[in-house]
Design a protein around this motif. Sequence first.
Motif, short mmCIF file in Angstrom:
data_model
loop_
_atom_site.label_atom_id
_atom_site.label_comp_id
_atom_site.label_asym_id
_atom_site.label_seq_id
_atom_site.Cartn_x
_atom_site.Cartn_y
_atom_site.Cartn_z
N GLU A 115 0.84 -1.20 0.00
CA GLU A 115 0.00 0.00 0.00
C GLU A 115 0.87 1.25 0.00
N GLY A 119 2.06 3.54 -3.52
CA GLY A 119 1.74 4.96 -3.38
C GLY A 119 2.89 5.88 -3.75
N ARG A 133 -8.94 -3.53 -9.75
CA ARG A 133 -9.92 -3.36 -8.67
C ARG A 133 -9.29 -3.66 -7.31
N GLU A 136 -6.83 -0.78 -6.34
CA GLU A 136 -7.53 0.46 -5.95
C GLU A 136 -8.00 0.41 -4.50
N THR A 137 -7.94 -0.77 -3.86
CA THR A 137 -8.19 -0.84 -2.43
C THR A 137 -6.91 -0.61 -1.63
N TYR A 138 -5.77 -0.61 -2.32
CA TYR A 138 -4.47 -0.39 -1.68
C TYR A 138 -4.11 1.09 -1.62
N THR A 139 -4.37 1.80 -2.71
CA THR A 139 -3.85 3.15 -2.85
C THR A 139 -4.73 3.94 -3.82
N ASP A 140 -4.65 5.27 -3.73
CA ASP A 140 -5.39 6.10 -4.68
C ASP A 140 -4.49 6.57 -5.83
N THR A 141 -3.31 5.98 -5.96
CA THR A 141 -2.46 6.27 -7.11
C THR A 141 -3.21 5.90 -8.39
N PRO A 142 -3.18 6.76 -9.41
CA PRO A 142 -3.88 6.45 -10.67
C PRO A 142 -3.42 5.12 -11.26
N THR A 143 -4.35 4.41 -11.88
CA THR A 143 -4.05 3.11 -12.47
C THR A 143 -4.46 3.06 -13.93
#
Length: 345
Positions: A115, A119, A133, A136-143
């Motif tokens: 996480e 980040g 998916r 996106e539960t780990y970090t809000d870094t764009p994917t």
Amino acid sequence: MSLERSDTGSIPPDHAPVVSHYLEFESHVTGGIRESVAHQRKMLDELGIHYTTDPSLDVDVFHCNLVGPRSLWYAKRARSNGIPVIAHTHVTAEDFGDSFRFTNAISKPLKPYLEWAYGQADLLVCPSDYNRRLIETYTDTPTTVISNGVDLEKLDGFESLADEYRRRYGLEPPVVFLVGHVLKRKGLETFVELARRRPEIDFAWFGPLDLEMKGRDTTRLIRESPDNCTFTGYVDDVRGAYAAGDIFCFPTHEENEGIALLEAMAAGKPIVVRDIEPFSWLDDGEECLKVDAPFGDLDPFVDALERLDDPELRRRLGSNAAARSESFSLESIAAEYRTLYSEAV
């Protein structure tokens, strides 16, 4: 810094982005991550994108495939120097367990580390929608999602090896098979017990055993497997596995994407998979047979294999799988890397 390019190896002009395409622990990494990196570099070569495999700050983009300590050291300094950092999300805590010895113990503290580590990137490349998916539960870094892809050239001429590899391992068709590291997470117990339930059929798992790195349960399952269940160990030409095998049975419990699955599809093999979220993109009854089987329930897998006693069903599923795999070819997804780096710069 040693710049690499497949044609001339020349230093790129000023306007061309240069990428540090780095895989930490490269000499030790095997399996799907190593294959994915090989696929990426083959696509970069074909696109004429200039890159070095060394970690470097003398580049336009820093792209790491593992977020180990050295990668993060360079990532932090790259960002402080205005160099965009891209990281691949090959590793998750969810798919780390039931792999090698001690991985179950490591998987719990691994998640908070990932996480934080993911980040540190500006953009994360996920090999599948499912992996995205999860991340996106780990970090809000764009994917963004770019498949690991399948190297169709690597499979060229595989059919010619069928007799040789069947003789080598004493296999009689139709052979139920799997390709890759022998890991408990990939459904080892189900695979072995299916062989026990169908003693008239040969089962073969092509891939490294590495027993010294495996836990007690994995070693026991391999050593106590029935006579019709063959563990080949490392094979010198993976084409032989896809030539000798007839039904690709993949009872894995967790997967980010599954390069071996894509290869089996490209080889036109009928597929049996556990009905789990990573395989939601596959159409049951069209490109594969999906098995909804709680852990320990073999009957649905036995039923699926009995259905595949029908050679016409095997042919239809294999043909549909091969057609679907074309969208995962390196040629089909290569341009996504040009876009990835251009937008990052």
